[in-house]
Design a protein around this motif. Sequence first.
Motif, PDB file in Angstrom:
ATOM      1  N   ALA A 131       2.101  -0.503   5.680  1.00  8.70           N
ATOM      2  CA  ALA A 131       2.248   0.881   5.232  1.00  8.70           C
ATOM      3  C   ALA A 131       3.676   1.188   4.782  1.00  8.70           C
ATOM      4  O   ALA A 131       3.989   2.334   4.475  1.00  8.70           O
ATOM      5  N   MET A 132       4.526   0.158   4.732  1.00  7.49           N
ATOM      6  CA  MET A 132       5.931   0.331   4.362  1.00  7.49           C
ATOM      7  C   MET A 132       6.275  -0.527   3.147  1.00  7.49           C
ATOM      8  O   MET A 132       7.310  -1.165   3.104  1.00  7.49           O
ATOM      9  N   ALA A 133       5.408  -0.553   2.174  1.00  8.60           N
ATOM     10  CA  ALA A 133       5.532  -1.482   1.048  1.00  8.60           C
ATOM     11  C   ALA A 133       6.860  -1.372   0.307  1.00  8.60           C
ATOM     12  O   ALA A 133       7.397  -2.375  -0.174  1.00  8.60           O
ATOM     13  N   GLN A 134       7.428  -0.169   0.186  1.00  9.07           N
ATOM     14  CA  GLN A 134       8.651   0.025  -0.590  1.00  9.07           C
ATOM     15  C   GLN A 134       9.933  -0.144   0.240  1.00  9.07           C
ATOM     16  O   GLN A 134      11.033  -0.096  -0.303  1.00  9.07           O
ATOM     17  N   VAL A 135       9.785  -0.355   1.520  1.00  6.23           N
ATOM     18  CA  VAL A 135      10.948  -0.508   2.402  1.00  6.23           C
ATOM     19  C   VAL A 135      11.536  -1.903   2.263  1.00  6.23           C
ATOM     20  O   VAL A 135      10.811  -2.892   2.172  1.00  6.23           O
ATOM     21  N   LEU A 141      13.218  -4.581   9.457  1.00  3.33           N
ATOM     22  CA  LEU A 141      13.518  -5.270  10.713  1.00  3.33           C
ATOM     23  C   LEU A 141      14.289  -4.393  11.691  1.00  3.33           C
ATOM     24  O   LEU A 141      14.236  -4.614  12.906  1.00  3.33           O
ATOM     25  N   LEU A 142      14.988  -3.401  11.170  1.00  2.00           N
ATOM     26  CA  LEU A 142      15.747  -2.508  12.039  1.00  2.00           C
ATOM     27  C   LEU A 142      14.953  -1.268  12.440  1.00  2.00           C
ATOM     28  O   LEU A 142      15.459  -0.427  13.191  1.00  2.00           O
ATOM     29  N   ALA A 167      17.082  -7.774   0.321  1.00  2.00           N
ATOM     30  CA  ALA A 167      16.685  -6.704  -0.610  1.00  2.00           C
ATOM     31  C   ALA A 167      15.222  -6.795  -1.027  1.00  2.00           C
ATOM     32  O   ALA A 167      14.748  -5.971  -1.808  1.00  2.00           O
ATOM     33  N   THR A 168      14.501  -7.775  -0.525  1.00  2.00           N
ATOM     34  CA  THR A 168      13.078  -7.897  -0.838  1.00  2.00           C
ATOM     35  C   THR A 168      12.304  -6.736  -0.232  1.00  2.00           C
ATOM     36  O   THR A 168      12.469  -6.427   0.951  1.00  2.00           O
ATOM     37  N   ARG A 169      11.464  -6.098  -1.031  1.00  2.00           N
ATOM     38  CA  ARG A 169      10.608  -5.041  -0.499  1.00  2.00           C
ATOM     39  C   ARG A 169       9.483  -5.672   0.329  1.00  2.00           C
ATOM     40  O   ARG A 169       8.951  -6.727  -0.031  1.00  2.00           O
ATOM     41  N   VAL A 170       9.133  -5.008   1.402  1.00  2.00           N
ATOM     42  CA  VAL A 170       8.102  -5.532   2.302  1.00  2.00           C
ATOM     43  C   VAL A 170       6.806  -5.821   1.551  1.00  2.00           C
ATOM     44  O   VAL A 170       6.151  -6.843   1.779  1.00  2.00           O
ATOM     45  N   HIS A 224      26.744  -3.933   2.574  1.00  2.00           N
ATOM     46  CA  HIS A 224      26.138  -2.879   3.381  1.00  2.00           C
ATOM     47  C   HIS A 224      24.887  -2.449   2.618  1.00  2.00           C
ATOM     48  O   HIS A 224      24.984  -1.836   1.555  1.00  2.00           O
ATOM     49  N   MET A 225      23.718  -2.780   3.176  1.00  2.00           N
ATOM     50  CA  MET A 225      22.480  -2.662   2.410  1.00  2.00           C
ATOM     51  C   MET A 225      21.474  -1.706   3.028  1.00  2.00           C
ATOM     52  O   MET A 225      21.506  -1.423   4.233  1.00  2.00           O
TER      53      MET A 225
END
Length: 245
Positions: A131-135, A141-142, A167-170, A224-225
């Motif tokens: 449900a967090m595809a764009q994260v 992980l945090l 930087a890969t989206r989930v 810092h990402m």
Amino acid sequence: MPEGPSIVLLREAAARFKGRTVRSVSGNSRIDLAPLLGRRVKSVRSWGKHFLLEFSRCSLRIHLMLFGSWRIDERKEMPPRVSLRFDNGELNFYACSVKMIAEPLGEVYDWRSDVMSDVWEPRLARKKLKAMAQVLACDALLDQSVFAGVGNIIKNEVLFRIRVHPATRVGDLPPAKLTAMIREARTYSFEFLAWKRAFTLKQHWQVHTRRTCPACGGPISKLHMGTTQRRTFFCPRCQVDYSHG
């Protein structure tokens, strides 16, 4: 910031106070700690980065934040945020967040989300990640609602282990990589705990605070990402960005 494995060590060290009565309480916390006086500790628990002392009608939650620390049977020069004295010793906390929880802990915490819990549920983590595809992976992980206890060190090391760019989206992760991220978040946390006990944790870091990739010999990037803007160390050559590859 102390991560889940460090809180497990605190929980183990403080286990001696289970069943003991609070004989005195003090500290510079803004929270009224007086209700703890004379109360017996029912259990000593942890959830992710939260240390918990459970009493009959309330619980004390300690979050060590970025610079918090604790001492048993000794004190630092600075005044404690919370100091609890028992018949068999003293427990002191510094530079931490303090909260009293009135509800039963089972109503406040989902123990299945704690990567170091006996009831950790990887299928639940996968459902939440779906449900967090764009994260971004570094933010996912945090997310303590998914990986309670995972901090910045574990994040950096897990992503390097599974060779995923932070930087890969989930939603762009191949199914096998998503499975690996969930698995390694728990596996690395227990290895972190073992290394912490042996005082060898830093010796095992592959990319966190490093300058050279142990796999390809190339330079490690430090940025810092994500929305968290936490320090992220990664190898731009070895870790694949599945969102822009």
